[in-house]
Design an enzyme around this catalytic site. Sequence first.
Site, mmCIF file in Angstrom:
data_model
loop_
_atom_site.group_PDB
_atom_site.id
_atom_site.type_symbol
_atom_site.label_atom_id
_atom_site.label_comp_id
_atom_site.label_asym_id
_atom_site.label_seq_id
_atom_site.Cartn_x
_atom_site.Cartn_y
_atom_site.Cartn_z
ATOM 1 N N HIS A 75 -9.890 -96.876 -19.332
ATOM 2 C CA HIS A 75 -10.689 -95.415 -19.163
ATOM 3 C C HIS A 75 -9.206 -94.324 -18.587
ATOM 4 O O HIS A 75 -9.680 -94.132 -17.256
ATOM 5 C CB HIS A 75 -11.930 -95.346 -19.616
ATOM 6 C CG HIS A 75 -12.282 -93.778 -19.109
ATOM 7 N ND1 HIS A 75 -11.336 -92.590 -20.605
ATOM 8 C CD2 HIS A 75 -13.178 -92.441 -18.799
ATOM 9 C CE1 HIS A 75 -12.150 -91.143 -20.530
ATOM 10 N NE2 HIS A 75 -13.507 -91.461 -19.700
ATOM 11 N N CYS A 85 -10.997 -85.371 -20.047
ATOM 12 C CA CYS A 85 -11.152 -86.713 -20.762
ATOM 13 C C CYS A 85 -11.115 -86.161 -22.252
ATOM 14 O O CYS A 85 -10.767 -86.979 -23.125
ATOM 15 C CB CYS A 85 -12.479 -87.539 -20.588
ATOM 16 S SG CYS A 85 -12.901 -87.970 -19.445
ATOM 17 N N CYS A 141 -17.015 -87.959 -24.193
ATOM 18 C CA CYS A 141 -17.548 -86.788 -23.485
ATOM 19 C C CYS A 141 -16.546 -86.145 -21.859
ATOM 20 O O CYS A 141 -15.720 -87.190 -22.396
ATOM 21 C CB CYS A 141 -19.215 -86.836 -22.073
ATOM 22 S SG CYS A 141 -18.337 -88.675 -21.735
#
Length: 427
Positions: free
Chosen positions: A383, A89, A413
Amino acid sequence: MSRPVYIVDGARTPFLKARGKPGPFTPVDLAVQCGRPLLMRQPFAPEAIDLVVLGCVNVIQDEMNPARVAALRLGLGDETVAFTVQINCGSGMQSIDTAYRYIRDGSHQMILAGGAEALSHAPLVYRHEATEWFGDMARARSPVDKLQTLADLRPNFFSPVIGLERGLTDPITKLNMGQTAEVLAHRFNIDRATADAYAVESHKRLARAQESGALKTEVLPAFARSGEAYERDDGVRPDSSLEKLGKLKPVFEPPYGKVTAGNSSQITDGASWVLLASETAVEAHGLTPIARIVDSEWAALDPSIMGLGPVLASTPLAQRHDLGVTDIDLWELNEAFAAQVLSCLAAWQDDDFCREVLGYDAAFGRIDRDRLNVDGGAISLGHPVGTSGNRIVLHLANALKARNGRRGIATECIGGGLGGAMLLEAA
Ligand SMILES: CC(=O)CC(=O)SCCNC(=O)CCNC(=O)[C@H](O)C(C)(C)COP(=O)(O)OP(=O)(O)OC[C@H]1O[C@@H](n2cnc3c(N)ncnc32)[C@H](O)[C@@H]1OP(=O)(O)O
């Protein structure tokens, strides 16, 4: 010598929810859909861009090094170097950080840094036995060999191992990302109602931003080959309520867990670009900076509590610049899970945590919800993992400008136990 680095523009596609089958765009399609109009609104020719860096987690076989494929499809010319970065991510923020460092150090003047992800196109992975069987079949020369190999075929060879589930599971701890959020919910006592309330607010903020036109220059429509136009983030549910969310069952730790489909980030396709420029490029092309990248930080931590990555990355960043919690006007903290965001907020307010883990004398402090993810986040938007880090930097730059803010931090994160953070100042 350290040179100033500006964000001069940026754009993204609408974020499109993955609906159980491949969506209309591959990662490069998405990157091109928002990249083309972004370049068309610049006063310079695309060849003026020195480098393209793109974050992408799930690269598809037909688009190896998607940065280069996108650069060529965007008409940047054969001579433009382009490479892809992947740190889960963090990928979309890593691309900006790489660009920032190149420009800061003086080797480049203008860089297009992006993130592109089509989670709906995540590959289906077959079991090992199936791969071996295909190999044996390819090696079988005679018809008899082929028949013998065929006889070894078992139907269960083809029960697929879902690629995306694999990608969202930590390879060391074997916890999936939702379970890491459950670990944090337990540690910081995040209750279900608070997590659900956070999620409801995320949807309301995104819906408000969509209605007000606040995303107009940031979100550009994408057009599929079928002719269909996609104009807005389609995961938003303005009718979300505590009552509706309260009915959803925990997904990752049933029956007592706190993480549900309603308070998790959604699985989504989308791409985003940020255009970075040096002072020389700003002057040469008459560009108007939106924000300046002041600094960045990466941190590493136990993978089972990866959700605290924002705390470990952004607090040292703030400390390095003598900034306390109230000096940061806006925060974009990627909403992997409501319980994870709330755990970060709790950690920052926890004297013991800040003392033991961050080396502070006392708690960092309380981040005002009015300064945090002001226009929604990954719970309402979705996301697309390789893109989100890029989107939060882009949106932070735009939100600082829209709200006359001075400073902001974008942070996230990262699966595998990492955190990333970037400090911006309004230009
Ligand atoms: C990877 C890194 O490096 C670091 C990180 O960021 S970690 C985060 C990475 N991302 C993830 O792990 C993804 C997490 N999310 C998921 O895995 C999936 O979204 C999920 C498994 C939680 C849910 O998937 P899903 O079941 O396909 O979700 P979805 O179909 O949208 O919703 C399920 C149900 O909840 C309901 N629902 C969801 N949100 C709702 C809302 N706001 N209001 C009312 N109902 C809602 C839906 O209507 C649906 O109900 P029905 O089945 O009756 O239609």
